[in-house]
Write a protein that holds these residues in place. Structure first.
Motif, mmCIF file in Angstrom:
data_model
loop_
_atom_site.group_PDB
_atom_site.id
_atom_site.type_symbol
_atom_site.label_atom_id
_atom_site.label_comp_id
_atom_site.label_asym_id
_atom_site.label_seq_id
_atom_site.Cartn_x
_atom_site.Cartn_y
_atom_site.Cartn_z
ATOM 1 N N ILE A 121 -2.421 57.133 150.524
ATOM 2 C CA ILE A 121 -2.914 57.461 150.363
ATOM 3 C C ILE A 121 -3.058 59.128 150.574
ATOM 4 O O ILE A 121 -3.825 59.722 150.441
ATOM 5 C CB ILE A 121 -3.797 56.196 151.593
ATOM 6 C CG1 ILE A 121 -3.711 55.083 151.248
ATOM 7 C CG2 ILE A 121 -5.036 57.222 151.761
ATOM 8 C CD1 ILE A 121 -4.650 54.049 151.998
ATOM 9 N N ILE A 122 -2.171 59.432 151.547
ATOM 10 C CA ILE A 122 -2.024 60.212 151.492
ATOM 11 C C ILE A 122 -1.378 61.438 150.919
ATOM 12 O O ILE A 122 -2.004 62.847 150.380
ATOM 13 C CB ILE A 122 -0.703 61.059 153.163
ATOM 14 C CG1 ILE A 122 -1.641 60.739 154.508
ATOM 15 C CG2 ILE A 122 -0.180 62.464 153.022
ATOM 16 C CD1 ILE A 122 -2.169 60.628 154.912
ATOM 17 N N LYS A 123 -0.407 60.789 150.086
ATOM 18 C CA LYS A 123 -0.372 61.948 148.536
ATOM 19 C C LYS A 123 -1.872 61.582 147.675
ATOM 20 O O LYS A 123 -1.734 62.643 146.828
ATOM 21 C CB LYS A 123 0.376 60.543 147.637
ATOM 22 C CG LYS A 123 1.445 60.827 146.366
ATOM 23 C CD LYS A 123 2.472 60.203 146.102
ATOM 24 C CE LYS A 123 2.868 61.016 144.739
ATOM 25 N NZ LYS A 123 2.458 59.628 143.385
ATOM 26 N N PHE A 124 -2.197 61.086 147.287
ATOM 27 C CA PHE A 124 -3.889 60.807 147.009
ATOM 28 C C PHE A 124 -4.572 61.958 146.975
ATOM 29 O O PHE A 124 -4.940 62.734 146.764
ATOM 30 C CB PHE A 124 -3.952 59.898 147.015
ATOM 31 C CG PHE A 124 -5.222 59.633 145.988
ATOM 32 C CD1 PHE A 124 -6.536 59.823 146.566
ATOM 33 C CD2 PHE A 124 -5.291 58.923 145.013
ATOM 34 C CE1 PHE A 124 -7.996 60.371 145.437
ATOM 35 C CE2 PHE A 124 -6.973 58.843 143.814
ATOM 36 C CZ PHE A 124 -7.259 59.480 144.310
ATOM 37 N N PHE A 125 -4.273 62.293 148.522
ATOM 38 C CA PHE A 125 -4.705 63.225 148.834
ATOM 39 C C PHE A 125 -4.818 64.427 148.764
ATOM 40 O O PHE A 125 -5.678 65.390 148.042
ATOM 41 C CB PHE A 125 -5.627 62.658 150.808
ATOM 42 C CG PHE A 125 -6.538 63.865 151.421
ATOM 43 C CD1 PHE A 125 -8.077 63.839 151.256
ATOM 44 C CD2 PHE A 125 -5.697 65.244 151.860
ATOM 45 C CE1 PHE A 125 -8.281 64.871 152.243
ATOM 46 C CE2 PHE A 125 -6.497 66.646 152.498
ATOM 47 C CZ PHE A 125 -7.863 66.071 152.586
ATOM 48 N N ASP A 126 -3.376 64.715 148.459
ATOM 49 C CA ASP A 126 -2.631 66.035 148.486
ATOM 50 C C ASP A 126 -2.737 66.172 147.723
ATOM 51 O O ASP A 126 -3.202 67.132 146.826
ATOM 52 C CB ASP A 126 -1.307 65.366 149.263
ATOM 53 C CG ASP A 126 -1.129 65.750 150.298
ATOM 54 O OD1 ASP A 126 -2.065 65.847 151.575
ATOM 55 O OD2 ASP A 126 -0.425 64.976 150.788
ATOM 56 N N GLU A 127 -3.386 65.283 146.450
ATOM 57 C CA GLU A 127 -3.295 65.783 144.740
ATOM 58 C C GLU A 127 -4.750 66.210 144.656
ATOM 59 O O GLU A 127 -4.770 67.209 143.574
ATOM 60 C CB GLU A 127 -3.066 63.927 144.280
ATOM 61 C CG GLU A 127 -1.553 64.028 143.770
ATOM 62 C CD GLU A 127 -0.664 62.830 143.055
ATOM 63 O OE1 GLU A 127 -0.052 62.964 142.907
ATOM 64 O OE2 GLU A 127 -1.940 61.987 143.083
ATOM 65 N N PHE A 128 -5.478 65.447 145.501
ATOM 66 C CA PHE A 128 -6.678 66.004 145.522
ATOM 67 C C PHE A 128 -6.964 67.463 145.957
ATOM 68 O O PHE A 128 -7.522 68.130 145.013
ATOM 69 C CB PHE A 128 -7.570 65.102 145.515
ATOM 70 C CG PHE A 128 -9.060 65.996 146.306
ATOM 71 C CD1 PHE A 128 -9.951 65.821 145.443
ATOM 72 C CD2 PHE A 128 -9.448 65.842 147.587
ATOM 73 C CE1 PHE A 128 -11.090 66.409 145.960
ATOM 74 C CE2 PHE A 128 -10.972 66.280 147.565
ATOM 75 C CZ PHE A 128 -11.836 66.803 146.327
ATOM 76 N N VAL A 129 -6.627 67.559 147.356
ATOM 77 C CA VAL A 129 -6.256 69.179 147.594
ATOM 78 C C VAL A 129 -5.682 69.949 146.228
ATOM 79 O O VAL A 129 -5.998 71.018 145.950
ATOM 80 C CB VAL A 129 -5.841 69.328 148.386
ATOM 81 C CG1 VAL A 129 -5.563 70.352 149.655
ATOM 82 C CG2 VAL A 129 -6.905 68.603 149.732
ATOM 83 N N HIS A 130 -5.162 69.588 145.949
ATOM 84 C CA HIS A 130 -4.053 70.629 144.761
ATOM 85 C C HIS A 130 -5.017 70.537 143.809
ATOM 86 O O HIS A 130 -5.426 72.116 143.202
ATOM 87 C CB HIS A 130 -3.102 69.483 144.308
ATOM 88 C CG HIS A 130 -2.305 71.011 143.219
ATOM 89 N ND1 HIS A 130 -1.352 72.093 143.970
ATOM 90 C CD2 HIS A 130 -2.185 70.619 142.480
ATOM 91 C CE1 HIS A 130 -1.396 72.289 142.743
ATOM 92 N NE2 HIS A 130 -1.463 71.705 141.377
ATOM 93 N N GLU A 131 -5.969 69.474 142.734
ATOM 94 C CA GLU A 131 -6.319 70.250 142.332
ATOM 95 C C GLU A 131 -7.937 70.763 142.404
ATOM 96 O O GLU A 131 -8.067 71.504 141.978
ATOM 97 C CB GLU A 131 -7.237 69.044 142.025
ATOM 98 C CG GLU A 131 -6.627 67.932 140.645
ATOM 99 C CD GLU A 131 -7.574 67.220 140.391
ATOM 100 O OE1 GLU A 131 -8.136 66.370 140.800
ATOM 101 O OE2 GLU A 131 -6.780 65.599 139.921
ATOM 102 N N VAL A 132 -8.284 70.827 143.961
ATOM 103 C CA VAL A 132 -9.318 71.543 144.302
ATOM 104 C C VAL A 132 -9.406 73.224 144.403
ATOM 105 O O VAL A 132 -9.387 74.153 143.735
ATOM 106 C CB VAL A 132 -10.364 71.330 145.483
ATOM 107 C CG1 VAL A 132 -11.184 71.994 146.274
ATOM 108 C CG2 VAL A 132 -10.640 69.484 145.469
#
Lengths: 235, 199
Positions: A121-132
């Motif tokens: 879940i944290i990994k998913f969030f980090d990937e999202f932040v990276h996209e943003v």
């Protein structure tokens, strides 16, 4: 200057303190424009003037944030410089403050462990932040640079705002997926209150990102098209 | 299919009461995520169409003098925009025939909702969930182990197009579009063991 009847909820003569007190979302808008608290009973117009902010642009953003849609009447009166400043500050807010704060809450709330999906879940969030981050940096590198050059009177060929519109994807939709993943699959070994708090923030973040993107589409892009036209760009 | 499809609608109506009224009604439609833009002049409209990619243009037939959908489409590359007339009183038939549909000020929300759903390409009511097939589960287990589409195709003796189609169906059924999301799903549903996952 926009006339008061101009489909706007608020006008330059209204008191700054009352519109902010009525709508807490506007606290963000105000600070991103660089207007600090403590303006006493001053009108919106005076507060804006004292802080070097274009009043029409401020009110357009205020009305956009409150109503969720833009009226195209005021587009030609918008100050690209003020708008750009606002958008830059929004980027800083998301990247430097809001997203890291959510990550901290999420980490505390789901109790990170390696033997369940919490770390994913944290990994998913980090990937999202990276996209943003990639998305916003791309905007700053190309679009904002282009606007600044235009404002400085350097009309570079090649990049046009149309190029940008086509690349603009909604960055918030991935957060919807994250919310669903947490709701459906979060391990039950978590701190409910902290996790709820993180979820509230993610919902709010999703709404704010969506609103941010729409503001770019509905205010910045039309204002730019207008400006390109005014300096004789072929459309 | 995501439950909330986004529909971009431009309202070209000079009366602020009508524009605000339509705007509010459209945003209240259940199951639809509607983005509204209001324009007051033909020039506004042109800029708006270029920047916002509308699905539907809701226009007063007297907008900008007399609004002609056919001419407007030709001038604005608007082939993909559904053009809907705002009906105040009874419009005459020759006017109505120029538009894709009409929405009357006395239409109720259900009627408006049905018209908007039909006109926008979105399908907001296809909510039913399908279960995954064995083949799809097998593909998930390979995706989350980090295999590429080509590797999966080779392993299962499928064409890469078939693998891509399966992956698209999986994403649609689960509403999960990322590899990490899929991994979470696969672990929780015991399609793979957490020990098999390299991060």
């Amino acid at each position: 200057m926009t006339t008061p009847s101009n489909s706007s909820r608020y006008t330059p003569a209204d008191k700054m303190a009352s519109i902010i007190a009525d709508h807490y979302q506007l606290i963000q808008v105000m600070s991103r424009f660089g207007i600090p608290l403590g303006f006493g009973d001053d009108s919106i117009e005076k507060t804006c003037r004292d802080n070097g902010v274009d009043c029409t642009t401020f009110l357009s953003v205020v009305n956009f944030v409150l109503d969720g849609f833009a009226s195209y009447q005021t587009i030609s009166d918008l100050s690209l410089k003020s708008l750009l400043h606002y958008l830059r500050q929004s980027h800083i807010y998301f990247l430097e403050y809001f997203l890291p704060a959510i990550r901290r809450k999420l980490l505390d709330g789901i109790r990170l462990r390696s033997d369940n999906v919490s770390f994913l879940i944290i990994k998913f969030f980090d990937e999202f932040v990276h996209e943003v981050r990639t998305h916003m940096e791309h905007e700053e590198k190309y679009l904002f640079t282009y606007v600044n050059a235009l404002l400085d009177g350097k009309y570079s060929a090649g990049y046009k705002v149309n190029t940008y519109s086509e690349h603009h994807e909604k960055v918030g939709s991935k957060l919807k997926e994250l919310i669903k993943l947490i709701i459906k699959y979060c391990p039950d070994d978590n701190d409910t209150n902290l996790l709820n708090d993180a979820l509230y923030d993610i919902y709010r973040c999703e709404e704010e990102l969506e609103s941010h993107c729409r503001l770019e589409d509905c205010l910045l892009v039309p204002a730019l098209l207008n400006f390109e036209k005014s300096i004789g760009f072929k459309v | 299919m995501p439950r909330k499809e986004s529909v971009n609608i431009i309202i070209a109506e000079n009366s602020p009461v009508l524009a605000a009224g339509f705007s509010l009604c459209l945003r209240r439609l259940p199951g639809l995520n509607v983005n509204i833009m209001e324009v007051k002049t033909l020039e506004n409209l042109r800029d708006c169409v270029r920047s916002a990619k509308p699905d539907i243009l809701l226009v007063n037939p007297s907008f900008g003098g007399l609004f002609n959908p056919k001419e407007w489409r030709e001038e604005n590359n608007g082939e993909n925009v559904s053009i809907v007339a705002i009906e105040l009183g009874k419009l005459n038939r020759s006017t109505v025939s120029l538009f894709d549909d009409t929405i009357s000020v006395i239409d109720d929300l259900d009627t408006i909702s049905a018209k908007i759903s039909r006109l926008s390409t979105s399908s907001p009511f296809s909510e039913e969930k399908e279960t995954l097939s064995l083949r799809e589960k097998e593909i998930i287990s390979l995706v989350v182990r980090g295999m590429t589409n080509q590797e999966i195709a080779d392993k299962l003796f499928l064409s890469i197009h078939t693998v891509i189609t399966h992956r698209r169906n999986i994403a649609r059924k689960l509403e999960i579009h990322s590899a990490t999301g899929l991994t979470i799903y696969a672990i929780v549903n015991k399609i793979v063991d957490i020990a098999d996952i390299k991060v």
